[in-house]
Write a protein that holds these residues in place. Structure first.
Motif, mmCIF file in Angstrom:
data_model
loop_
_atom_site.group_PDB
_atom_site.id
_atom_site.type_symbol
_atom_site.label_atom_id
_atom_site.label_comp_id
_atom_site.label_asym_id
_atom_site.label_seq_id
_atom_site.Cartn_x
_atom_site.Cartn_y
_atom_site.Cartn_z
ATOM 1 N N ASP A 12 0.829 -1.212 0.000
ATOM 2 C CA ASP A 12 0.000 0.000 0.000
ATOM 3 C C ASP A 12 0.857 1.254 0.000
ATOM 4 O OD1 ASP A 12 -2.290 -1.539 0.049
ATOM 5 O OD2 ASP A 12 -2.612 -1.327 2.208
ATOM 6 N N ARG A 13 1.920 1.210 0.756
ATOM 7 C CA ARG A 13 2.814 2.375 0.860
ATOM 8 C C ARG A 13 3.471 2.690 -0.490
ATOM 9 N NH1 ARG A 13 5.570 5.091 5.205
ATOM 10 N NH2 ARG A 13 7.660 5.691 4.562
ATOM 11 N N ALA A 14 3.963 1.660 -1.179
ATOM 12 C CA ALA A 14 4.588 1.865 -2.488
ATOM 13 C C ALA A 14 3.564 2.369 -3.494
ATOM 14 C CB ALA A 14 5.232 0.572 -2.977
ATOM 15 N N GLU A 15 2.350 1.811 -3.465
ATOM 16 C CA GLU A 15 1.295 2.282 -4.364
ATOM 17 C C GLU A 15 0.992 3.751 -4.110
ATOM 18 O OE1 GLU A 15 -2.162 -0.210 -3.975
ATOM 19 O OE2 GLU A 15 -1.119 -1.951 -4.817
ATOM 20 N N PHE A 16 0.868 4.115 -2.846
ATOM 21 C CA PHE A 16 0.565 5.498 -2.488
ATOM 22 C C PHE A 16 1.642 6.450 -2.988
ATOM 23 C CE2 PHE A 16 1.399 8.978 0.499
ATOM 24 C CZ PHE A 16 0.219 9.695 0.370
ATOM 25 N N PHE A 17 2.893 6.131 -2.726
ATOM 26 C CA PHE A 17 3.983 7.021 -3.145
ATOM 27 C C PHE A 17 4.098 7.107 -4.653
ATOM 28 C CE2 PHE A 17 5.671 6.605 1.226
ATOM 29 C CZ PHE A 17 5.729 7.948 1.511
ATOM 30 N N LEU A 18 3.955 5.985 -5.332
ATOM 31 C CA LEU A 18 4.038 5.999 -6.788
ATOM 32 C C LEU A 18 2.906 6.836 -7.384
ATOM 33 C CD1 LEU A 18 5.506 5.096 -9.285
ATOM 34 C CD2 LEU A 18 4.188 2.977 -9.230
ATOM 35 N N HIS A 19 1.700 6.659 -6.875
ATOM 36 C CA HIS A 19 0.567 7.442 -7.359
ATOM 37 C C HIS A 19 0.765 8.924 -7.071
ATOM 38 C CE1 HIS A 19 -3.704 8.922 -7.168
ATOM 39 N NE2 HIS A 19 -3.613 8.452 -8.388
ATOM 40 N N LYS A 20 1.242 9.235 -5.886
ATOM 41 C CA LYS A 20 1.492 10.636 -5.512
ATOM 42 C C LYS A 20 2.545 11.265 -6.426
ATOM 43 C CE LYS A 20 2.862 13.427 -1.569
ATOM 44 N NZ LYS A 20 3.292 13.432 -0.179
ATOM 45 N N LEU A 21 3.618 10.548 -6.689
ATOM 46 C CA LEU A 21 4.662 11.055 -7.589
ATOM 47 C C LEU A 21 4.137 11.251 -9.001
ATOM 48 C CD1 LEU A 21 7.734 8.972 -6.408
ATOM 49 C CD2 LEU A 21 7.386 11.424 -6.123
ATOM 50 N N TRP A 22 3.326 10.309 -9.484
ATOM 51 C CA TRP A 22 2.769 10.434 -10.825
ATOM 52 C C TRP A 22 1.870 11.671 -10.919
ATOM 53 C CZ3 TRP A 22 -2.080 10.308 -13.113
ATOM 54 C CH2 TRP A 22 -2.065 10.211 -14.498
ATOM 55 N N GLN A 23 1.033 11.889 -9.886
ATOM 56 C CA GLN A 23 0.173 13.077 -9.877
ATOM 57 C C GLN A 23 1.007 14.352 -9.880
ATOM 58 O OE1 GLN A 23 -2.205 12.185 -6.353
ATOM 59 N NE2 GLN A 23 -4.014 12.028 -7.662
ATOM 60 N N GLU A 24 2.060 14.373 -9.094
ATOM 61 C CA GLU A 24 2.944 15.543 -9.038
ATOM 62 C C GLU A 24 3.599 15.781 -10.398
ATOM 63 O OE1 GLU A 24 4.715 18.876 -7.457
ATOM 64 O OE2 GLU A 24 3.219 17.598 -6.489
ATOM 65 N N ALA A 25 4.039 14.723 -11.043
ATOM 66 C CA ALA A 25 4.653 14.853 -12.369
ATOM 67 C C ALA A 25 3.645 15.406 -13.374
ATOM 68 C CB ALA A 25 5.189 13.506 -12.838
ATOM 69 N N GLN A 26 2.386 14.970 -13.273
ATOM 70 C CA GLN A 26 1.352 15.456 -14.185
ATOM 71 C C GLN A 26 1.063 16.935 -13.953
ATOM 72 O OE1 GLN A 26 0.294 13.412 -16.734
ATOM 73 N NE2 GLN A 26 1.946 12.295 -15.750
ATOM 74 N N SER A 27 1.028 17.346 -12.694
ATOM 75 C CA SER A 27 0.754 18.765 -12.415
ATOM 76 C C SER A 27 1.935 19.629 -12.861
ATOM 77 C CB SER A 27 0.419 18.996 -10.942
ATOM 78 O OG SER A 27 1.529 18.730 -10.117
ATOM 79 N N CYS A 28 3.151 19.133 -12.700
ATOM 80 C CA CYS A 28 4.337 19.873 -13.185
ATOM 81 C C CYS A 28 4.318 19.989 -14.706
ATOM 82 C CB CYS A 28 5.628 19.202 -12.740
ATOM 83 S SG CYS A 28 5.948 19.339 -10.987
#
Length: 129
Positions: free
Chosen positions: A107-123
């Motif tokens: 769950d932790r890896a999924e959360f961080f990966l999803h969070k990073l992907w969202q951040e990359a999309q907003s950037c």
């Protein structure tokens, strides 16, 4: 569970609270009810993330903790790393490039990966404006 939805022009990554088995079972039932073909096969999916995103090091440590080798991080160049996930591809046929890729990890890896992907999309959207 992480779900990557591939369309003709893009893809979307989302966290789903259902288990992989529950989600696939629901998708199979839907395909049966609407009379649509469904191909499910094991494979990998890859995408790029900027290496300078806050939290990338946390993701790297999560990957090291998980010995199932579901996620692999590889440096592409000075600016990007490739994220490769092992999971299952669901589409109307085995040759279809439009479909859904699903995988599960901690769950932790999924959360961080999803969070990073969202951040990359907003950037990326800020950079294109």
């Amino acid at each position: 569970m992480l779900k990557l939805t591939y369309t003709e022009s893009s893809f979307d990554l989302e966290c789903v609270t259902l288990s992989l088995e529950e989600w696939v079972a629901q998708r199979v039932i839907l395909a049966l009810r609407v009379g649509q073909g469904l191909c499910i096969e094991p494979t990998t999916a890859s995408f790029l993330l900027p290496v300078d995103l806050p939290g990338v090091e946390v993701l790297r440590s999560e990957v090291k903790r998980d010995d199932r080798e579901i996620i692999v991080l590889c440096a592409c160049d000075a600016e990007y790393m490739e994220v490769t996930l092992r999971g299952s591809w669901l589409s109307a046929s085995s040759k279809d490039s439009i479909g859904v890729f699903v995988t599960t990890m901690s769950d932790r890896a999924e959360f961080f990966l999803h969070k990073l992907w969202q951040e990359a999309q907003s950037c990326a959207s800020v950079m294109s404006e």
